[in-house]
Write a protein that holds these residues in place. Structure first.
Motif, PDB file in Angstrom:
ATOM      1  N   HIS A  59     -51.777 120.151 -22.962  1.00  0.00           N
ATOM      2  CA  HIS A  59     -52.405 119.976 -21.657  1.00  0.00           C
ATOM      3  C   HIS A  59     -51.965 118.712 -20.927  1.00  0.00           C
ATOM      4  O   HIS A  59     -52.142 118.632 -19.703  1.00  0.00           O
ATOM      5  N   ASP A  60     -51.400 117.743 -21.659  1.00  0.00           N
ATOM      6  CA  ASP A  60     -50.962 116.508 -21.011  1.00  0.00           C
ATOM      7  C   ASP A  60     -49.452 116.309 -21.073  1.00  0.00           C
ATOM      8  O   ASP A  60     -48.822 116.022 -20.057  1.00  0.00           O
ATOM      9  N   VAL A  61     -48.875 116.457 -22.269  1.00  0.00           N
ATOM     10  CA  VAL A  61     -47.448 116.173 -22.425  1.00  0.00           C
ATOM     11  C   VAL A  61     -46.592 117.245 -21.760  1.00  0.00           C
ATOM     12  O   VAL A  61     -45.753 116.944 -20.898  1.00  0.00           O
ATOM     13  N   TYR A 119     -48.632 109.277 -18.577  1.00  0.00           N
ATOM     14  CA  TYR A 119     -48.339 110.422 -19.420  1.00  0.00           C
ATOM     15  C   TYR A 119     -47.185 110.103 -20.361  1.00  0.00           C
ATOM     16  O   TYR A 119     -46.278 109.349 -20.019  1.00  0.00           O
ATOM     17  N   ASN A 125     -46.526 117.422 -17.876  1.00  0.00           N
ATOM     18  CA  ASN A 125     -46.246 116.188 -17.135  1.00  0.00           C
ATOM     19  C   ASN A 125     -45.001 115.432 -17.577  1.00  0.00           C
ATOM     20  O   ASN A 125     -44.616 114.465 -16.918  1.00  0.00           O
ATOM     21  N   VAL A 143     -53.712 117.464 -26.511  1.00  0.00           N
ATOM     22  CA  VAL A 143     -52.978 116.466 -25.730  1.00  0.00           C
ATOM     23  C   VAL A 143     -51.557 116.948 -25.442  1.00  0.00           C
ATOM     24  O   VAL A 143     -51.062 116.828 -24.312  1.00  0.00           O
ATOM     25  N   TYR A 144     -50.909 117.517 -26.465  1.00  0.00           N
ATOM     26  CA  TYR A 144     -49.533 117.984 -26.268  1.00  0.00           C
ATOM     27  C   TYR A 144     -49.466 119.109 -25.240  1.00  0.00           C
ATOM     28  O   TYR A 144     -48.633 119.087 -24.322  1.00  0.00           O
ATOM     29  N   ASN A 196     -52.194 107.742 -13.137  1.00  0.00           N
ATOM     30  CA  ASN A 196     -52.201 108.277 -14.502  1.00  0.00           C
ATOM     31  C   ASN A 196     -51.045 107.713 -15.319  1.00  0.00           C
ATOM     32  O   ASN A 196     -50.107 107.113 -14.781  1.00  0.00           O
ATOM     33  N   ASP A 207     -43.721 110.693 -21.978  1.00  0.00           N
ATOM     34  CA  ASP A 207     -42.517 111.288 -21.396  1.00  0.00           C
ATOM     35  C   ASP A 207     -41.304 110.724 -22.118  1.00  0.00           C
ATOM     36  O   ASP A 207     -41.430 109.848 -22.991  1.00  0.00           O
TER      37      ASP A 207
END
Length: 258
Positions: free
Chosen positions: A104-106, A147, A109, A101-102, A145, A149
């Motif tokens: 590939h997502d955080v 994310y 984004n 998650v960190y 989406n 942030d």
């Protein structure tokens, strides 16, 4: 880091405006004692005179500014690397998922306002000037989406609970932001929103008069789990570009970068 407290007291059905304003005044008085040197520190960082008259001004050659900038770049030379490891009874599978998650997502984004790495450096630079720099973390929600942030908060717009020096100890924190009448009008056009449309409409109506108003959302209705209530004040100007200062109270969701 402080965790956001999303638990709501369902018995609360009315906002105590006097209590919220009293909290703001307490924090404002508390911050004023701390912020007396902020302007001089900013000028020192910028390499300008601390006194505009020039009689007693302090002139710097920029060495201190360079140290602050270089320190931030060295501390945050790159984004954190490595793998997430389990602690205690946490399963290795959960740690693996957290790492995914960190990465590939955080990381790709978390770019609201500026790229992730630049914001981390800005926090370090701000802490070099003020001794700390407040940020707020949460979900950046778009049309498609959501994310994780974080956002940098100007210290001048940051009003923490007096006497509480760590985020975990604070029960509330108030933050001032600015919006325009046009932005609030866009909220009224949304079919689904967690904003109190009646309160928003009242603010828009008052804005045409250039009046100071108070209007808040129901405390049990939040903006994606973040906004507790809002208090627009100091409406100046007219038209869709009229600026409005929004004072928002958050419950246990402020992180102070150092």
């Amino acid at each position: 880091m402080a965790k956001r407290n999303l638990k709501k007291d369902k018995s609360q059905s009315k906002v105590d405006y006097d209590e919220l304003n009293a909290r703001f005044l307490q924090s404002q008085n508390f911050i004023q004692k701390k912020s007396k040197t902020w302007e001089d520190k900013e000028k020192l960082f910028q390499g300008v005179r601390s006194d505009s008259t020039g009689d007693d001004g302090i002139i710097t050659d920029g060495s201190l500014s360079t140290l602050v900038i270089e320190r931030a770049a060295r501390i945050m030379a790159q984004l954190q690397s490595g793998k997430v490891k389990e602690v205690g009874n946490t399963s290795s599978a959960a740690a693996h998922i957290a790492g995914l998650v960190y990465n590939h997502d955080v990381v790709p984004n978390a770019n609201a306002g500026n790229p992730f790495l630049i914001k981390l450096r800005q926090v370090q630079m701000g802490s070099g000037i003020y001794g700390m720099y407040p940020v707020m973390y949460g979900l950046n929600v778009t049309d498609t989406n959501a994310y994780a942030d974080f956002w940098l908060i100007k210290p001048q717009n940051y009003y923490p609970q007096p006497g509480k020096y760590t985020p975990k100890d604070r029960q509330w924190t108030q933050i001032e932001t600015t919006a325009t009448v046009g932005q609030l009008k866009q909220l009224l056009k949304l079919d689904k929103t967690t904003w109190d449309k009646e309160a928003v409409q009242r603010v828009i109506s008052k804005a045409s008069e250039g009046a100071t108003v108070q209007a808040k959302t129901d405390p049990n209705r939040t903006n994606y789990g973040e906004r507790e209530n809002y208090d627009p004040t100091q409406i100046t100007g007219k038209g869709d570009n009229a600026p409005i200062t929004l004072r928002t109270e958050y419950q246990s969701c402020i992180v102070t970068g150092k």
